[in-house]
Scaffold this motif. Structure first.
Motif, mmCIF file in Angstrom:
data_model
loop_
_atom_site.group_PDB
_atom_site.id
_atom_site.type_symbol
_atom_site.label_atom_id
_atom_site.label_comp_id
_atom_site.label_asym_id
_atom_site.label_seq_id
_atom_site.Cartn_x
_atom_site.Cartn_y
_atom_site.Cartn_z
ATOM 1 N N ARG A 24 0.736 -0.965 0.262
ATOM 2 C CA ARG A 24 0.006 -0.008 -0.061
ATOM 3 C C ARG A 24 0.811 1.273 -0.077
ATOM 4 N N ARG A 25 2.018 1.130 0.191
ATOM 5 C CA ARG A 25 3.070 2.394 0.583
ATOM 6 C C ARG A 25 4.211 1.905 -0.095
ATOM 7 N N ARG A 26 4.909 2.949 -0.832
ATOM 8 C CA ARG A 26 6.082 2.582 -1.365
ATOM 9 C C ARG A 26 7.162 2.156 -0.737
ATOM 10 N N ASN A 27 7.315 2.883 0.571
ATOM 11 C CA ASN A 27 8.685 2.605 1.317
ATOM 12 C C ASN A 27 8.353 1.284 2.402
ATOM 13 N N SER A 28 7.541 0.392 2.077
ATOM 14 C CA SER A 28 7.180 -0.749 2.641
ATOM 15 C C SER A 28 8.484 -1.538 2.423
ATOM 16 N N GLN A 29 8.782 -2.489 3.688
ATOM 17 C CA GLN A 29 9.895 -3.333 3.397
ATOM 18 C C GLN A 29 9.392 -4.437 2.681
ATOM 19 N N ASN A 30 10.121 -4.663 1.509
ATOM 20 C CA ASN A 30 9.608 -5.958 0.468
ATOM 21 C C ASN A 30 11.053 -6.212 -0.341
ATOM 22 N N ALA A 31 10.823 -7.220 -1.375
ATOM 23 C CA ALA A 31 11.929 -7.683 -2.023
ATOM 24 C C ALA A 31 12.131 -6.844 -3.386
ATOM 25 N N PHE A 32 11.397 -5.728 -3.345
ATOM 26 C CA PHE A 32 11.564 -4.953 -4.707
ATOM 27 C C PHE A 32 12.850 -4.028 -4.484
ATOM 28 N N THR A 33 13.296 -3.442 -3.269
ATOM 29 C CA THR A 33 14.320 -2.119 -3.149
ATOM 30 C C THR A 33 15.487 -2.842 -3.658
ATOM 31 N N PRO A 34 16.037 -3.989 -2.919
ATOM 32 C CA PRO A 34 17.526 -4.409 -3.134
ATOM 33 C C PRO A 34 17.681 -4.438 -4.595
ATOM 34 N N PRO A 35 17.063 -5.362 -5.641
ATOM 35 C CA PRO A 35 17.338 -5.546 -6.814
ATOM 36 C C PRO A 35 17.162 -4.044 -7.718
ATOM 37 N N ALA A 36 16.345 -3.198 -7.442
ATOM 38 C CA ALA A 36 16.128 -2.023 -7.896
ATOM 39 C C ALA A 36 17.426 -1.047 -7.583
ATOM 40 N N GLN A 37 17.939 -1.081 -6.420
ATOM 41 C CA GLN A 37 19.191 -0.218 -6.127
ATOM 42 C C GLN A 37 20.249 -0.941 -6.895
ATOM 43 N N GLU A 38 20.461 -2.304 -6.746
ATOM 44 C CA GLU A 38 21.642 -3.014 -7.633
ATOM 45 C C GLU A 38 21.637 -2.641 -9.010
ATOM 46 N N LEU A 39 20.725 -2.447 -9.629
ATOM 47 C CA LEU A 39 20.719 -2.226 -11.198
ATOM 48 C C LEU A 39 20.955 -1.066 -11.458
ATOM 49 N N TYR A 40 20.480 -0.071 -10.447
ATOM 50 C CA TYR A 40 20.692 1.401 -10.628
ATOM 51 C C TYR A 40 22.338 1.520 -10.671
ATOM 52 N N ARG A 41 22.853 0.749 -9.656
ATOM 53 C CA ARG A 41 24.232 1.061 -9.533
ATOM 54 C C ARG A 41 25.050 0.398 -10.589
ATOM 55 N N ALA A 42 24.625 -0.888 -11.198
ATOM 56 C CA ALA A 42 25.334 -1.559 -12.252
ATOM 57 C C ALA A 42 25.186 -0.822 -13.695
ATOM 58 N N ILE A 43 24.060 -0.090 -13.867
ATOM 59 C CA ILE A 43 23.885 0.242 -15.316
ATOM 60 C C ILE A 43 23.655 2.061 -15.258
ATOM 61 N N MET A 44 23.152 2.184 -14.285
ATOM 62 C CA MET A 44 22.893 3.874 -14.384
ATOM 63 C C MET A 44 23.770 4.964 -13.803
ATOM 64 N N GLU A 45 24.374 4.296 -12.804
ATOM 65 C CA GLU A 45 25.210 5.304 -12.107
ATOM 66 C C GLU A 45 26.381 5.475 -12.940
ATOM 67 N N PRO A 46 27.084 4.629 -13.654
ATOM 68 C CA PRO A 46 28.074 4.756 -14.500
ATOM 69 C C PRO A 46 27.736 6.074 -15.472
ATOM 70 N N VAL A 47 26.428 6.011 -15.949
ATOM 71 C CA VAL A 47 25.985 6.883 -16.946
ATOM 72 C C VAL A 47 25.723 8.453 -16.149
ATOM 73 N N LEU A 48 25.082 8.215 -15.347
ATOM 74 C CA LEU A 48 24.764 9.750 -14.661
ATOM 75 C C LEU A 48 26.065 10.383 -13.975
ATOM 76 N N GLN A 49 27.093 9.571 -13.909
ATOM 77 C CA GLN A 49 28.178 10.141 -13.233
ATOM 78 C C GLN A 49 29.129 10.752 -14.312
ATOM 79 N N ARG A 50 28.563 10.535 -15.400
ATOM 80 C CA ARG A 50 29.199 11.137 -16.702
ATOM 81 C C ARG A 50 28.229 12.489 -17.555
ATOM 82 N N LEU A 51 27.326 12.648 -16.797
ATOM 83 C CA LEU A 51 26.246 13.533 -17.181
ATOM 84 C C LEU A 51 26.424 15.014 -16.461
ATOM 85 N N ASN A 52 26.405 16.088 -16.932
ATOM 86 C CA ASN A 52 26.238 17.209 -16.450
ATOM 87 C C ASN A 52 24.753 17.296 -15.599
ATOM 88 N N PRO A 53 24.513 18.074 -14.615
ATOM 89 C CA PRO A 53 23.194 18.029 -13.782
ATOM 90 C C PRO A 53 22.240 18.853 -14.865
#
Length: 904
Positions: free
Chosen positions: A562-591
């Protein structure tokens, strides 16, 4: 180093149906006479006044046949290479042969299927060639019938071999060999052909010990029957030496390679293309032996021959340039490698354009399979060897932008869509241009055995004429200019908004030129903004990232808080994928870059990037506008935004159990083939009735088709509706099993070489996804079957359609294939002309879909951008406890033009 050699396959599959061979109005120059009992002799001549098909002259003669009558037809010509095709009264090919007789002559055994008249088409294989010929028909003997059966078995074996179905091909090859040995003798050249083909099969299966004696016996027969210095002997030597090289028996291979080279030089000349092939093969052997000093002069000489004899833009010239690039790469000369790769890739691009005009779907797939390797090589050179070299990065990104999604564009006949939307005058100009490119492609890919100055002049003249017509069309038609504009980084950058970044993901196989080996696939990303230089990064092991994508997909579908910040299995893989494929991209972009234009690859096509969680605990959607493209090349399409051709069309509340109403107008668009593995039945989508009615109220003048009116016929008759909304079931069938090559180091298809591991024949991926329309469960929809495949979608006329919404289940999936993005409805709609697509990645609750769609259209009507409207709806759903879970709001992704519909 980069290997390009392969076993020559004798007796390849004959491709019929390359032209329309009807009897010409002017009677062919021919004399017909009765010979021995039951025999007919036809003597004729191909002249420059004969009819033409694909630039090849042909004559057609009528003969009468009786049902079940068996005859042998011989076609003999000394002045040109003849092709014989037999057609029935309906003009359908029923038999054909090219080199089944002595030398280059044709011979086939035929059993007439019915009483009636048949056409014998005599075709010159090489464009522009002419000369006299003689056709003889006579009753077939039992031996003739047996040999015809052997030929048939051989052809079937080749087709199974190319499909990767080796166990099924083996008994066919064995039976063909047994028949030829019995009818022709153990030492006949046709027996050698069967031995060679069976050996090639064993080689592919890794059964080298069984392949070797067959190749040795084949060589012995060719030497005995044709002579020790015959060019065919050199080909047999080449086959055996390649097997020895594969087995690491270099000392045995070297003298045989040298002998093959000597034969070609002596019999064909020092500058013959076959001599270049022998030079290339010997260089590859020395490469394998580590004798690098001997490699470069051989490659250089092969390149010089090919440039002189075949031309600067011939595919084999590209092969030589790429081989040299590989040598320089392996020896640490990166700048030289980049320079030669750039030349080779440019030639491949030129030949790709020409092949796509005339090639069959199989030929296009084969050529794409070969150039996929050079894509991997140039990315590997950039990321693994020269990660700080701007020229290497520029070349890699340009290659990706040119090639991702290209094969699908090619097999969908998008030129016809372009033609349909040109003025009559420009249509005629386009027809002339296509005809000239067809002649050019036929000349380049079917050269005569002897490359004369006349042939070279013909190719040069055709190329000049085609370029002139192309320039005229580009000046006269903005649509043509945009579709044919060369893909360069500068052209792409000009279409990127100042606040945006193009993010081009690619899966590649790292290649080591020293070990001649590929590593496990990896992901990379290339980033391009409106100004500045491209940037890139290697993202890591593809299998590990794909596993993270699957984990996130499972978590989304099971995550329903019912609430987005509830503890569940969704957050860890969403964070891991961000670090794997989007963090290297956004580090190279201007704000200031707040719009991400993402072109995924492979399994990343199944990822809703909006759900990735940033270090600030935000969804990526909350920080960025996200747009998807199947290729960054699609940005060039948005230079032209033509007006809609008709009012919005909505299909909803479809009855899958009724055959559908038949309209008088018949559909003429699209290919009605479909996969045999379709989902059996679909049930009704209850909420789509209200969805369709509410959207119709929001769209003035929209036409709403429901129940048995929502037929396949009707959808095929659309012509550029401003909005096309289809609320129905989508289907996606898994990939067909594909047999991987035994070795990744396969040839590009040298003059005397065959790619032994040619890509297996695959069912067109566009047949494996689609939509269900009225009568789907009965496979009757008006006069169609109710199954609208992606291949048929690609043939729709959506030129001028601003928005296509597929409010269905799994419509965004499609057949995942490296380098080609999604082979499903997403790409098909782009090809059909749709500017923007809104599609789902997984099964969606139809109640949630109804709410999302109605809200989306309201925002569109209020002037919001097509991308911004969806983002706003999704943000509102995130704030609503009933729909906060990504399961509800993240399934639909926007692909294509993100701007407001009236942006032009």
């Amino acid at each position: 180093m980069l290997k390009r050699v392969g076993l020559s396959l004798l007796g390849g599959v004959l491709l019929l149906g390359q032209g329309v061979y009807a009897q010409s109005e002017a009677r062919p120059i021919a004399q017909i006479a009765q010979a021995e009992e039951g025999a007919i002799v036809i003597e004729g001549e191909l002249t420059t006044n004969s009819a033409q098909a694909d630039g090849k002259y042909f004559n057609a003669h009528t003969i009468t046949g009786r049902a079940n009558e068996q005859i042998v037809i011989d076609l003999v010509a000394e002045e040109f290479d003849p092709l014989l095709i037999v057609l029935d009264a309906d003009g359908q090919d029923i038999a054909g042969d090219n080199d089944g007789g002595e030398g280059l002559n044709a011979r086939l055994t035929l059993e007439f299927p019915a009483d009636g008249e048949y056409l014998l088409a005599v075709v010159a294989v090489e464009p522009g060639t002419t000369g006299q010929y003689r056709i003889t028909t006579q009753a077939a003997t039992a031996g003739d019938v047996a040999l015809a059966r052997a030929n048939q078995l051989n052809q079937q074996g080749i087709q199974l071999y190319r499909a990767g179905r080796y166990a099924e091909a083996e008994p066919l090859y064995q039976r063909a060999l047994a028949i030829r040995e019995q009818e022709l003798g153990a030492n006949h050249p046709s027996t050698a052909l069967s031995l060679n083909n069976l050996a090639g099969l064993y080689w592919e299966m890794g059964r080298y010990a069984e392949a070797e004696p067959l190749l040795q016996r084949s060589l012995s027969i060719i030497e005995q029957e044709l002579g020790a210095n015959h060019p065919s002997t050199a080909t047999s030597l080449n086959n055996l030496t390649q097997l020895y090289s594969e087995m690491g028996r270099y000392a045995e291979a070297e003298p045989l390679f040298q002998r093959a080279l000597a034969i070609h030089e002596q019999e064909l000349g020092a500058n013959h293309p076959s001599t270049a092939t022998s030079l290339n093969n010997l260089a590859l052997l020395y490469d394998s032996m580590g004798r690098y000093a001997a490699v470069e002069p051989l490659y250089q000489r092969a390149l010089a021959i090919r440039e002189q004899e075949l031309g600067a833009n011939h595919p084999y010239t590209a092969t030589s340039l790429n081989n040299l690039a590989g040598l320089y790469w392996a020896t640490g000369q990166s700048n030289q490698a980049i320079q030669h790769f750039a030349q080779g890739l440019s030639i491949e691009e030129t030949n790709l354009e020409e092949l796509l005009v005339m090639g069959s779907e199989r030929q296009k797939q084969d050529y794409f399979q070969t150039i996929t390797k050079t894509t991997d090589w140039v990315i590997s050179l950039n990321l693994q060897t020269a990660p700080t070299n701007p020229e290497a990065g520029h070349l890699a990104l340009q290659t990706i932008l040119r090639r991702k999604g290209r094969i699908l564009d090619a097999v969908s006949n998008n030129i016809q869509l372009l033609r349909d939307n040109l003025t009559p005058e420009n249509q005629r100009l386009l027809d002339r241009f296509n005809a000239k490119r067809t002649e050019l492609a036929a000349a380049v890919f079917n050269p005569p055995p002897t490359l004369t100055d006349d042939y070279r002049q013909q190719v040069a003249s055709l190329r000049t004429e085609a370029e002139t017509l192309e320039q005229q069309l580009a000046r006269a038609s903005a649509e043509f200019r945009v579709q044919t504009e060369p893909v360069t980084l500068a052209a792409i950058q000009a279409q990127i908004p100042q606040d945006a970044a193009l993010i081009e993901f690619v899966q590649y196989r790292p290649f080591d030129p020293n070990e001649n080996q590929y590593a496990e696939p990896r992901y990379a990303v290339y980033i391009l903004t409106a100004d500045g230089q491209p940037q890139w990064a290697d993202l890591g092991d593809a299998n590990a990232i794909n596993q993270k994508v699957r984990s996130l997909g499972r978590a989304i579908k099971s995550h329903n808080p019912r609430r987005r910040n509830s503890q569940n299995a969704f957050t860890p893989p969403a964070q891991e994928l961000y670090r794997a494929i989007m963090e290297p991209v956004l580090q190279r972009l201007n704000p200031d870059k707040t719009h991400l234009i993402i072109s995924p690859d492979s399994q990343l096509n199944l990822l809703p990037f909006a759900t990735l969680i940033t270090p600030d605990d935000n969804y990526l959607l909350e920080d960025y506008l996200i747009t998807y493209l199947t290729s960054g090349r699609d940005l060039l399409r948005y230079q032209i935004t033509p007006p809609a051709q008709s009012e919005p069309l909505i299909l909803a509340d479809i009855n899958y159990d009724e055959p559908g109403a038949v309209r008088l107008a018949q559909a003429t668009t699209g290919d009605n083939r479909r996969s045999g593995d379709l989902i059996a039945k679909f049930g009704p989508l209850i909420y789509t009735a209200a969805e369709g009615e509410q959207i119709a109220q929001l769209l003035p003048n929209a036409q709403l088709l429901t129940q048995d009116q929502a037929t396949e016929n009707r959808i095929k008759q659309v012509k550029g509706p401003e909005i096309l909304h289809i609320a129905t079931h989508g289907f996606f069938l898994p990939d067909l099993e594909q047999t991987a090559p035994t070795s990744p180091n396969q040839p590009l298809g040298d003059v005397n070489g065959l790619n032994r591991s040619a890509a297996p024949v695959q069912e067109n991926p566009l047949l494996r996804s689609g939509l269900a329309l009225a009568g789907y469960n009965l496979r009757t929809s008006g006069t169609e079957d109710g199954v609208l495949t992606a291949l048929e979608v690609a043939g729709l006329n959506l030129y001028g359609t601003k928005l296509t919404v597929l409010s269905a289940c799994s419509t965004g999936l499609g057949d995942i294939a490296n380098g080609e993005g999604v082979y499903g409805l997403r790409r098909a709609l782009v090809i059909a002309g749709s500017e923007t697509q809104l599609m789902s990645l997984w099964d969606v609750s139809d109640r949630a879909t109804q709410a999302l769609m109605v809200n989306y259209y309201q925002k569109i009507q209020n002037g919001s951008g097509r991308g911004e409207a969806l983002r706003d709806v999704q943000l509102e759903m995130i704030a609503d406890p009933n729909y906060a879970a990504p399961l509800y709001w993240a399934a639909f992704i926007p692909s294509g033009d993100w701007r407001p519909m009236d942006s032009n």
